[in-house]
Design a protein around this motif. Sequence first.
Motif, mmCIF file in Angstrom:
data_model
loop_
_atom_site.group_PDB
_atom_site.id
_atom_site.type_symbol
_atom_site.label_atom_id
_atom_site.label_comp_id
_atom_site.label_asym_id
_atom_site.label_seq_id
_atom_site.Cartn_x
_atom_site.Cartn_y
_atom_site.Cartn_z
ATOM 1 N N ASN A 135 -42.957 24.950 -2.460
ATOM 2 C CA ASN A 135 -43.889 24.909 -3.584
ATOM 3 C C ASN A 135 -45.260 24.384 -3.183
ATOM 4 O O ASN A 135 -46.150 24.249 -4.020
ATOM 5 N N GLY A 136 -45.425 24.068 -1.913
ATOM 6 C CA GLY A 136 -46.738 23.636 -1.419
ATOM 7 C C GLY A 136 -47.135 22.240 -1.828
ATOM 8 O O GLY A 136 -48.328 21.918 -1.872
ATOM 9 N N LYS B 30 -30.063 21.191 -5.971
ATOM 10 C CA LYS B 30 -29.263 22.090 -5.148
ATOM 11 C C LYS B 30 -29.246 23.501 -5.723
ATOM 12 O O LYS B 30 -29.531 24.480 -5.014
ATOM 13 N N SER B 31 -28.919 23.638 -7.008
ATOM 14 C CA SER B 31 -28.847 24.972 -7.606
ATOM 15 C C SER B 31 -30.220 25.634 -7.649
ATOM 16 O O SER B 31 -30.336 26.855 -7.512
ATOM 17 N N THR B 32 -31.273 24.835 -7.812
ATOM 18 C CA THR B 32 -32.630 25.385 -7.832
ATOM 19 C C THR B 32 -33.016 25.920 -6.456
ATOM 20 O O THR B 32 -33.574 27.020 -6.327
ATOM 21 N N TYR B 33 -32.704 25.144 -5.418
ATOM 22 C CA TYR B 33 -32.989 25.626 -4.067
ATOM 23 C C TYR B 33 -32.204 26.902 -3.770
ATOM 24 O O TYR B 33 -32.738 27.869 -3.225
ATOM 25 N N GLU B 34 -30.935 26.910 -4.119
ATOM 26 C CA GLU B 34 -30.093 28.072 -3.847
ATOM 27 C C GLU B 34 -30.631 29.310 -4.566
ATOM 28 O O GLU B 34 -30.663 30.408 -3.994
ATOM 29 N N GLU C 83 -45.123 34.284 -5.301
ATOM 30 C CA GLU C 83 -46.278 34.075 -6.167
ATOM 31 C C GLU C 83 -46.054 34.588 -7.577
ATOM 32 O O GLU C 83 -46.691 34.123 -8.526
ATOM 33 N N ALA C 84 -45.150 35.541 -7.730
ATOM 34 C CA ALA C 84 -44.915 36.097 -9.061
ATOM 35 C C ALA C 84 -44.168 35.141 -9.982
ATOM 36 O O ALA C 84 -44.123 35.359 -11.190
ATOM 37 N N VAL C 85 -43.552 34.080 -9.420
ATOM 38 C CA VAL C 85 -42.913 33.079 -10.276
ATOM 39 C C VAL C 85 -44.015 32.393 -11.078
ATOM 40 O O VAL C 85 -45.024 31.970 -10.521
ATOM 41 N N PRO C 86 -43.856 32.259 -12.403
ATOM 42 C CA PRO C 86 -44.932 31.723 -13.257
ATOM 43 C C PRO C 86 -45.432 30.356 -12.793
ATOM 44 O O PRO C 86 -44.644 29.502 -12.389
ATOM 45 N N ASN C 87 -46.745 30.180 -12.859
ATOM 46 C CA ASN C 87 -47.339 28.906 -12.448
ATOM 47 C C ASN C 87 -46.820 27.744 -13.271
ATOM 48 O O ASN C 87 -46.635 26.637 -12.756
ATOM 49 N N ARG C 88 -46.589 27.982 -14.569
ATOM 50 C CA ARG C 88 -46.102 26.908 -15.435
ATOM 51 C C ARG C 88 -44.748 26.395 -14.934
ATOM 52 O O ARG C 88 -44.500 25.207 -14.906
ATOM 53 N N TRP C 89 -43.898 27.321 -14.509
ATOM 54 C CA TRP C 89 -42.592 26.914 -13.993
ATOM 55 C C TRP C 89 -42.750 26.144 -12.686
ATOM 56 O O TRP C 89 -42.077 25.142 -12.457
ATOM 57 N N ARG C 90 -43.666 26.604 -11.849
ATOM 58 C CA ARG C 90 -43.908 25.910 -10.582
ATOM 59 C C ARG C 90 -44.410 24.493 -10.833
ATOM 60 O O ARG C 90 -44.030 23.541 -10.141
ATOM 61 N N ASN C 91 -45.280 24.340 -11.843
ATOM 62 C CA ASN C 91 -45.782 23.007 -12.197
ATOM 63 C C ASN C 91 -44.648 22.118 -12.704
ATOM 64 O O ASN C 91 -44.589 20.919 -12.398
ATOM 65 N N ASN C 92 -43.762 22.715 -13.505
ATOM 66 C CA ASN C 92 -42.612 21.955 -14.003
ATOM 67 C C ASN C 92 -41.702 21.529 -12.852
ATOM 68 O O ASN C 92 -41.133 20.430 -12.868
ATOM 69 N N LEU C 93 -41.554 22.402 -11.858
ATOM 70 C CA LEU C 93 -40.739 22.058 -10.691
ATOM 71 C C LEU C 93 -41.341 20.864 -9.963
ATOM 72 O O LEU C 93 -40.625 19.952 -9.540
ATOM 73 N N THR C 94 -42.662 20.849 -9.838
ATOM 74 C CA THR C 94 -43.328 19.722 -9.189
ATOM 75 C C THR C 94 -43.081 18.436 -9.960
ATOM 76 O O THR C 94 -42.789 17.382 -9.368
ATOM 77 N N GLN C 95 -43.175 18.504 -11.287
ATOM 78 C CA GLN C 95 -42.917 17.318 -12.100
ATOM 79 C C GLN C 95 -41.458 16.874 -11.958
ATOM 80 O O GLN C 95 -41.158 15.678 -11.900
ATOM 81 N N TYR C 96 -40.558 17.846 -11.870
ATOM 82 C CA TYR C 96 -39.142 17.529 -11.679
ATOM 83 C C TYR C 96 -38.923 16.808 -10.347
ATOM 84 O O TYR C 96 -38.174 15.826 -10.266
ATOM 85 N N LEU C 97 -39.584 17.278 -9.299
ATOM 86 C CA LEU C 97 -39.491 16.617 -8.005
ATOM 87 C C LEU C 97 -40.036 15.194 -8.084
ATOM 88 O O LEU C 97 -39.464 14.263 -7.506
ATOM 89 N N ASP C 98 -41.136 15.022 -8.813
ATOM 90 C CA ASP C 98 -41.696 13.677 -9.001
ATOM 91 C C ASP C 98 -40.695 12.762 -9.704
ATOM 92 O O ASP C 98 -40.582 11.573 -9.376
ATOM 93 N N LEU C 99 -39.986 13.308 -10.696
ATOM 94 C CA LEU C 99 -38.987 12.522 -11.417
ATOM 95 C C LEU C 99 -37.848 12.090 -10.492
ATOM 96 O O LEU C 99 -37.286 11.007 -10.647
ATOM 97 N N CYS C 100 -37.513 12.944 -9.535
ATOM 98 C CA CYS C 100 -36.392 12.661 -8.621
ATOM 99 C C CYS C 100 -36.795 11.755 -7.461
ATOM 100 O O CYS C 100 -35.929 11.250 -6.745
#
Length: 655
Positions: free
Chosen positions: A388-389, A631-635, A44-61
């Motif tokens: 990331n839920g 891959k690197s993000t998951y790792e 939870e301490a990972v910034p929400n903005r970064w988590r939102n960007n990760l979701t957008q990145y997943l959408d792009l992929c």
Amino acid sequence: MNKRKRTAIIVFLIAIFVFSGCSRSVSFKKVIFNTEYIPEKIPEAVPNRWRNNLTQYLDLCYLTNGKEAAFGALSADIFKPDFYSTYAAVGILKSLSEKIDNPEKVAEWIKTLKIDNPVYDGYRVNSFGIMRFYKEVIVLKNLNGALPNKDLVLKFFRKYEKKDGTFAFGGSQPDDLNGRISQTYFVISVIKTLGVDSDTAKRFLNLSALSDTLRSYISKHVNNTSLKDVNKSGYLISAIYELSYADKKQMPRDASVWLEQSVQSISSLPYGFLYIALIDNLAEAVKAMNADIGIDKQIGKYLKEKVIPEQNLSGGFGLQGRNSNFLEPMLTYKIAKLFEISSMRYPDLNKMLETLKIHRISEGWIKFYTFDPSVQATYFAVRLAKENGVLEKYSKSALKVFLDGKVRSITDALSQREISSGITRLDAPDVIVSKLETLYYVSATYKALGLPSPKTEIMKAGMTLLDELPGNLNSDSELLLNSKSLSYFILTSDRLNCWPEKPSLITKIETVSTELAKSVQKEKFENIDNLYDLFVLNAVVSFYKSREANANTRVIDKVLSDLSVPDGFKRSHGIDTADMDSNFIGLQIKSRGGYLNDMNKEKVIKFVMDSMESYGFNYAPNSSSSYPDLKSTYEALWILSYLTCGFRFNYSEHG
């Protein structure tokens, strides 16, 4: 290392014998790896903005046609505005009368690009530069942003005007009349966009000389140019457009006849970028001439017959076919303009708007990339989405269709091996490795999604592929191919919770494990990937209480220690620095062995956090040779979750 630690390594695999029910015809043992740490969610301490960007990145992929879905391996410098995409996206929305959110932010970013703008700072001008400036003015106009000063622009253009009234900015465009007419098009378009009438422009530019030049050019070519000749008709259309501004009274009579004939032949043109751009330019010329010749109906016919059937899965258009997920921005923009002219409804508008939304950031639109679905990328994306839920955003049933298809493609190929001569056609060793890797990631993804997998088919295919591996381990390449293939098969068995009772296979694993351990110990294959393969193979020989297991364990322990650096693990002896993949592999081995006391956890955590970028994690901090990928993000997140489990760590301190 003391005896206690050595013992811990030796027994890092706890084995029990049970029946898994994989098949009624073959009995399977179940080998259980020591409990693998599986992160449940991103801390939870990972910034929400970064988590939102990760979701957008997943959408792009994410790639889907509704029935089948997968993720692609997108690794690029994304989440930065791209001018080409922004210009086109703004044009698309404007043409279709769709709302542009926060247009002022986009306009502000466009204005920061004046380093590439010849008007503002005397940047060396060429044909590309004037086209770029034209696009900047167009996008600012569409955004209702502040436009450049008219007088400054006209004074600037005057410096590049030739005696015949045309303009030439050099660069790749040849300095002949056709080239100058092409570049003059951008000048006239900018002037018109700025709202400068021809009488005002004459105070700065020699429109009289331009009119004479264009009239002569049009008269020479208007009766021997076909619309299907893209280059010749393109220059002619530009000349008509320019003369309609400079002095419409000088327009040759034949020009109107040619325009009308060309409009009637629009539907004969094929689908393609150049033809669609030509029709768009033709429509501009017709509008400039105020000619009521039914171009809207002819464009509508062309859209129905040639364009709409080419719309792809993005809701936009490209040149890769209907099953592509790639939206080509400029092509889609020009097609949107044609829909606007025809007053036809744009088909599947919501899908196209969804694609644009995925690529939108506050300053504009990021670059559109084309890439293919990947089994490996799909696995890591599913794990990231789950942590990331947001896994529910993606269709499990469609993902299953993709996974089933990958298994079927391998099993079908194996079942069709027999040819008429009775000779079996075998795969090359590297292809065998690739197919076994696919089976592993497919199995891992089924498990991550909580979906039932075709265990029997996967295991049968894996066994068939293993039987075809070359058996000569005296060759370095064959030893590595055998170890990698067996490693993937073992990991697949682990994911499926089943293990085949086949003595010859156990013997082969033991033999390969022993030979690989000798090579690794001699630093022949010191790469940490080879060490991980040895670790996986040794899991089996330890389970079967091979006499080589203890010796192999000591080799693993020693080499892993040799590959240690202050902030984790390096890839090989010839490298001095850590990387994300090596840290992940090293920690996988250490975590399965049950000990981490000799690691500097804080330094490893700092290494990972310093690798964090706006939407993912890179393979190393400040890396200029790579971009974050799935891959690197998951790792990275796995490492953070594992090392921070059980003690407090302030992520915000690391940005």
